[in-house]
Design an enzyme around this catalytic site. Structure first.
Site, mmCIF file in Angstrom:
data_model
loop_
_atom_site.group_PDB
_atom_site.id
_atom_site.type_symbol
_atom_site.label_atom_id
_atom_site.label_comp_id
_atom_site.label_asym_id
_atom_site.label_seq_id
_atom_site.Cartn_x
_atom_site.Cartn_y
_atom_site.Cartn_z
ATOM 1 N N ASP A 176 8.477 -39.260 93.969
ATOM 2 C CA ASP A 176 7.231 -38.515 93.490
ATOM 3 C C ASP A 176 6.209 -38.619 94.309
ATOM 4 O OD1 ASP A 176 5.334 -37.556 91.950
ATOM 5 O OD2 ASP A 176 5.591 -38.817 90.031
ATOM 6 N N TYR A 221 1.634 -51.522 87.863
ATOM 7 C CA TYR A 221 2.232 -50.132 87.841
ATOM 8 C C TYR A 221 1.972 -49.124 88.961
ATOM 9 C CZ TYR A 221 3.438 -45.832 85.624
ATOM 10 O OH TYR A 221 3.913 -44.462 85.252
ATOM 11 N N LYS A 231 7.176 -44.817 87.028
ATOM 12 C CA LYS A 231 8.570 -45.401 86.659
ATOM 13 C C LYS A 231 9.540 -44.814 87.757
ATOM 14 C CE LYS A 231 9.406 -47.258 82.857
ATOM 15 N NZ LYS A 231 9.929 -48.685 82.601
HETATM 16 C C1 F6R Z 1 5.590 -41.713 83.035
HETATM 17 C C2 F6R Z 1 4.404 -40.955 83.772
HETATM 18 C C3 F6R Z 1 3.402 -40.678 83.003
HETATM 19 C C4 F6R Z 1 1.903 -41.229 83.060
HETATM 20 C C5 F6R Z 1 1.023 -40.531 82.314
HETATM 21 C C6 F6R Z 1 -0.548 -41.258 82.648
HETATM 22 O O1 F6R Z 1 6.485 -42.199 83.900
HETATM 23 O O2 F6R Z 1 4.420 -40.943 85.018
HETATM 24 O O3 F6R Z 1 3.743 -40.524 81.599
HETATM 25 O O4 F6R Z 1 2.334 -42.628 82.991
HETATM 26 O O5 F6R Z 1 0.756 -39.382 82.411
HETATM 27 O O6 F6R Z 1 -0.773 -41.060 83.885
HETATM 28 P P1 F6R Z 1 -2.023 -41.457 84.551
HETATM 29 O O7 F6R Z 1 -2.574 -42.835 84.005
HETATM 30 O O8 F6R Z 1 -2.055 -41.152 85.894
HETATM 31 O O9 F6R Z 1 -3.208 -40.344 83.758
HETATM 32 MG MG MG Z 2 4.619 -38.412 88.500
HETATM 33 MG MG MG Z 3 8.956 -38.881 88.111
#
Ligand code: F6R
Ligand code: MG
Ligand code: MG
Length: 369
Positions: A11, A233, A236
């Site tokens: 990603d 974190y 994923k």
């Molecule tokens: C799941 C994912 C998204 C982010 C969510 C919050 O793998 O990547 O669900 O975790 O959009 O993202 P932030 O914390 O960057 O605003």
């Molecule tokens: Mg992403």
């Molecule tokens: Mg992804």
């Protein structure tokens, strides 16, 4: 000469948020890989996406863990990151965890699944790509493909599959691996792979005496757990897998049959929820609702003398409509739980958590009962 198929994915920026892939990133990747193909580093490639992940499907003759091929993938992700930055895409370069690249992409953030094999007379493969989940999401479908006679008729009625398969399982927390022979050790296998955040099926090998040599893996799953790599974190893992099919291996239809059951996987919003895995055609590999639900696409190729003949978008088929409908029903049902388990993952599996801070704040207010 042996052929290697590698899926290397990362990603490097989402559009918008963590939803899907901006075409400019794929254009950049194609440009880089076209150069490498001309230079003879790879024999063929296919650039695609699943959700916000850039997926490089590479064919070459260099074997697994090859420095030149991994460097090519890394540099391609770097180039795509620059494009993502110029468009201010979300999380530009997020999976490239270090600037100190040393020639093997493992442990650096991107996910990798690779198979090296002597091409058979005809060599059908399926590349499975998932977004918004972790590698444990493959445990159940891979188990069904290679060990469940209710899924794979060939295990019962094809003499060349009847002996079963060997499962290589990783303990991703202890960094250990073991192999289990199925059907003899079926119950032991199930006892461990049911714990899908710790034990992950990495590879499948055929048994001696089959049509494919027992030394050649016939399926491989990416097992790179970003959260363990970075210690915090960072998104994923969004795993991928390659499965070889037919002639003593699961038929294409047996390899994709497990996905008619939208089983519950970890991931979805903030990598911290349980939800259904929805099989979709590429055009629908665009997580939206609550950043999901989790998607899987299946791209079919024939591998011919180092060339990737395809892809065919297997889950686009109407036969998967019921699974999608069921997944949507399950998504509605799970979402109604809001922040309650089992929709929200147990604390140890969550990738975002305020729990330590909340507990610290409340510490002195907890009284002995
Ligand atoms: C799941 C994912 C998204 C982010 C969510 C919050 O793998 O990547 O669900 O975790 O959009 O993202 P932030 O914390 O960057 O605003
Ligand atoms: Mg992403
Ligand atoms: Mg992804």
């Amino acid at each position: 000469m042996k052929t290697t198929v590698s899926i290397i994915k990362a990603d490097v920026g989402g559009w918008p948020g963590h939803s899907t892939m901006h075409p400019a990133l794929m254009d950049e990747a194609k440009k880089e890989l076209e150069k490498a193909k001309k230079a003879g580093v790879i024999t063929d490639f296919h650039v695609t996406y699943c959700g916000d992940d850039l997926e490089l499907i590479l064919a070459h003759n260099k074997g697994v863990d090859n420095k030149e091929v991994h460097t090519l993938a890394w540099n391609t992700f770097k180039a795509a990151t620059e494009v993502a930055k110029s468009l201010k895409l979300y999380g530009a370069g997020q999976d490239l965890l270090s600037d100190a690249f040393s020639g093997n992409i493992k442990g650096m953030g991107p996910g990798v699944a690779e198979l090296e094999f002597e091409e058979r007379k005809s060599e059908p493969i399926i590349c499975f790509l998932m977004d918004k989940t972790d590698p444990g999401a493959f445990n159940l479908p891979i188990y069904k493909m290679f060990a469940d006679p209710f899924n794979t008729a060939g295990l019962v009625i094809d003499p060349s599959m009847h002996a079963g398969f060997v499962f290589e399982v990783y303990d991703v927390y202890e960094n250990k691996k073991k192999t289990l022979s199925v059907p003899e050790e079926l119950y032991d296998l199930l006892a461990i792979i049911g714990n899908k955040s710790k034990y992950i099926i990495k590879r499948i090998y055929p048994k001696k005496g089959g049509k494919v040599p027992e030394t050649e893996a016939v399926a491989c799953v990416s097992t790179d757990k970003l959260s363990l790599i970075a210690g915090e974190y960072v998104g994923k893992d969004d795993p991928v897998a390659i499965v070889r099919c037919q002639s003593g291996l699961p038929a294409v239809g047996e390899a994709i049959e497990p996905f008619t059951f939208p089983h519950l996987v970890s991931g979805w919003m903030r990598g911290s929820h349980v939800g259904p895995l929805m099989p979709v055609g590429l055009a629908d590999a665009t997580p939206s609702r609550f950043d999901g639900p989790t998607r899987v696409v299946a791209l079919g190729f024939q591998v011919a003398n180092g060339k990737l003949i395809g892809p065919v978008d297997m889950f686009k088929d109407k036969a998967y409509d019921n699974a999608r409908q069921k997944a949507n029903k399950i998504a509605d049902y799970m979402r109604r739980h809001g922040p309650f388990e089992p929709h929200r993952l147990p604390a140890e599996d969550m990738e975002y958590t305020t729990l330590p801070k909340v507990l610290t704040k409340l510490k002195d207010r907890f009284k002995q009962i």
